[in-house]
Design a protein around this motif. Sequence first.
Motif, short mmCIF file in Angstrom:
data_model
loop_
_atom_site.label_atom_id
_atom_site.label_comp_id
_atom_site.label_asym_id
_atom_site.label_seq_id
_atom_site.Cartn_x
_atom_site.Cartn_y
_atom_site.Cartn_z
N ILE A 163 -48.99 12.16 65.42
CA ILE A 163 -47.79 12.90 66.13
C ILE A 163 -48.37 14.05 66.14
O ILE A 163 -48.45 14.92 65.05
CB ILE A 163 -46.51 12.61 65.66
N GLY A 218 -35.96 11.32 52.69
CA GLY A 218 -35.43 12.15 53.64
C GLY A 218 -33.99 11.99 53.31
O GLY A 218 -33.08 13.15 53.48
N LEU A 252 -35.41 3.64 63.14
CA LEU A 252 -35.06 2.48 62.93
C LEU A 252 -33.49 2.44 63.33
O LEU A 252 -32.77 3.56 63.24
CB LEU A 252 -35.17 1.93 61.73
N MET A 258 -34.32 -0.26 52.83
CA MET A 258 -34.64 -1.12 51.51
C MET A 258 -33.34 -1.38 50.64
O MET A 258 -33.55 -2.18 49.75
CB MET A 258 -35.89 -0.49 50.50
N ALA A 316 -40.54 13.31 56.50
CA ALA A 316 -40.67 12.16 55.54
C ALA A 316 -40.80 10.83 56.03
O ALA A 316 -39.90 10.11 55.96
CB ALA A 316 -39.43 12.62 54.57
N GLY A 318 -42.84 8.55 55.24
CA GLY A 318 -43.87 7.59 54.44
C GLY A 318 -45.13 8.10 54.14
O GLY A 318 -45.53 9.23 54.21
#
Length: 509
Positions: A163, A218, A252, A258, A316, A318
């Motif tokens: 990005i 995050g 998302l 998780m 943040a 990943g």
Amino acid sequence: RRTYAEVSPETQRVVKRRTWGFLKWTWRLTYLSAIGGTIYIGWGIYQGRTGWGAVSLLKKLDTENYNVIVVSPRNYFLFTPLLPSCTTGTIEHRSIMEPIRSFLRHKKAAVKYYEAECTKIDYENKMIYINDESEIKGSTSATEVPFDMLVVGVGAENATFGIPGVREHGCFLKEVPDAQKIRKRIMDCVETATFKDQSPEEVKRLLHMVVVGGGPTGVEFAGELQDFFENDLRKWIPEISNNFHVTLVEALPNVLPMFSKNLIEYTEQTFKEETIDIRTKTMVKRVEEKYIEAEYTDASGKKVLEKIPYGLLVWATGNALKPVVKDLMSQIPAQKDSRRGLFVNEYLVVKGTENIWAVGDCAIANYAPTAQVASQEGAFLARLFNQMAKTDSIETELAELSNVQEKAASKDLRDEAFGKIKDLQKRLRRVKNIGPFEYSHQGSLAYIGSEKAVADISWLTGNLATGGQLTYFFWRSAYLSMCFSTRNRILVIMDWAKTQVFGRDVSRE
Ligand code: FAD
Ligand code: NAI
């Protein structure tokens, strides 16, 4: 005696202030003694869990059997779970660092350490190429180190997904300098926003703190930042109160994917109460110096591109592969289909090689890239290597005894050698019988701000999902007990106590 309602408003204010002060101090003292109490609980549960990947391997490896060389540009171990607390000064970064020298000196045999970055692994020629970027020399020193066996535990770098503008304008949160940069940037935004003659739009922009990525990094950072504002910034610099704002952007439909569903809801509800804005289903597409462009779908199903101004942007999203790992993968045909890291087998051997092992975030073994996994993998490799060394020595001894048995002059001597051989063979079978690596998941923990945490803990055969202030004490005690050394633990406790009593430091450096 007059009741509270009958006294003057001024007296009511004094009574309120004193009662509040008394409650606050009682809470602080209870809290500090609770920390002391919970350390013990944590110790029982997390005993002996320190160091990720390579450090965990080094701690348990019997170095007398091998000639060990460690290469890393970072000469300390970093306890990453408490790194988000360093961005606001809740904890000082040196409290969660442990010099690699401090534990290498306790090893039985000397271990060499080179402060350098590995730039290339030449698999065919069993050679690694390393660069020392030391400022003292003024130029890079490059050299090479041959190896018989190699363990790759270089971790991962920050994912940007290509990005545009992320690297130039965003701040990452992986290493100590990242946390220092964020801490400085927060105060820069605050002081600049209160500078003379700023337009209201500019003040709003500067005080808008945007976090991209709703994973645990995050979320923990957003929680810490809001705490900093509520407990300290608001008090010291009241003029920013109406404009300081934290927004968490996640592509998302929810944060912390998780964690259990009820903990996700609990986190989102807590963030709402803390007035942290969560923008889910919103994908950042581009980053400019003063704003980000994010895409979301509106109520009519139309895609909308929105410009979101920011003062601080923390990225943040990943992990991504390190170039040195990518290059190694390109040399091994068995790795050609791997995108996220080095494929390893159940003994953590890099597939397609015989003498290279991989641990932690750079290895793909079907587990999440966490410290928990990395440290268990490191400990497993140490056990494996210690057993391999024992096997070698038993096999040598066996060969010698067979020789003795063959050349023995009398039956008694032959029988004696035969007995010893039998014992050794039994030991050899036991030593060789090391099973494959099996990960044991102990649970996931995350701090979500305002002295609350969430925990998904593996409990006997089931799972315990819990969130709130008690979980926060558990979070603290668990992480305290997992700190690398007693020195780290004491420093972290002192930092927490200091923050509780005096508040966080708002100076910029
Ligand atoms: P690292 O710990 O990253 O270590 C890699 C080492 O390799 C470093 O010393 C580095 O200097 C060195 N290195 C890098 N490149 C080279 C090179 N080219 N040559 C030589 N050496 C090199 N996990 C949890 O389980 N629980 C948590 O609460 C948690 N909190 C986290 C909080 C944050 C802010 C972050 C960023 C991560 C967190 N994690 C947590 C994830 C955890 O830190 C990682 O999974 C873990 O560090 C991976 O260990 P590793 O050994 O693979 O890599
Ligand atoms: P992550 O991979 O867990 O989460 C990154 C998030 O960013 C994802 O939810 C993704 O959807 C989102 N994202 C990606 N691109 C985006 C974009 N362009 N716009 C908006 N959102 C975008 O990453 P994180 O949090 O850095 O964690 C890395 C690893 O470290 C994970 O395995 C995590 O479990 C571990 N970790 C564990 C912690 C804990 O247990 N407390 C704390 C921190 C990290």
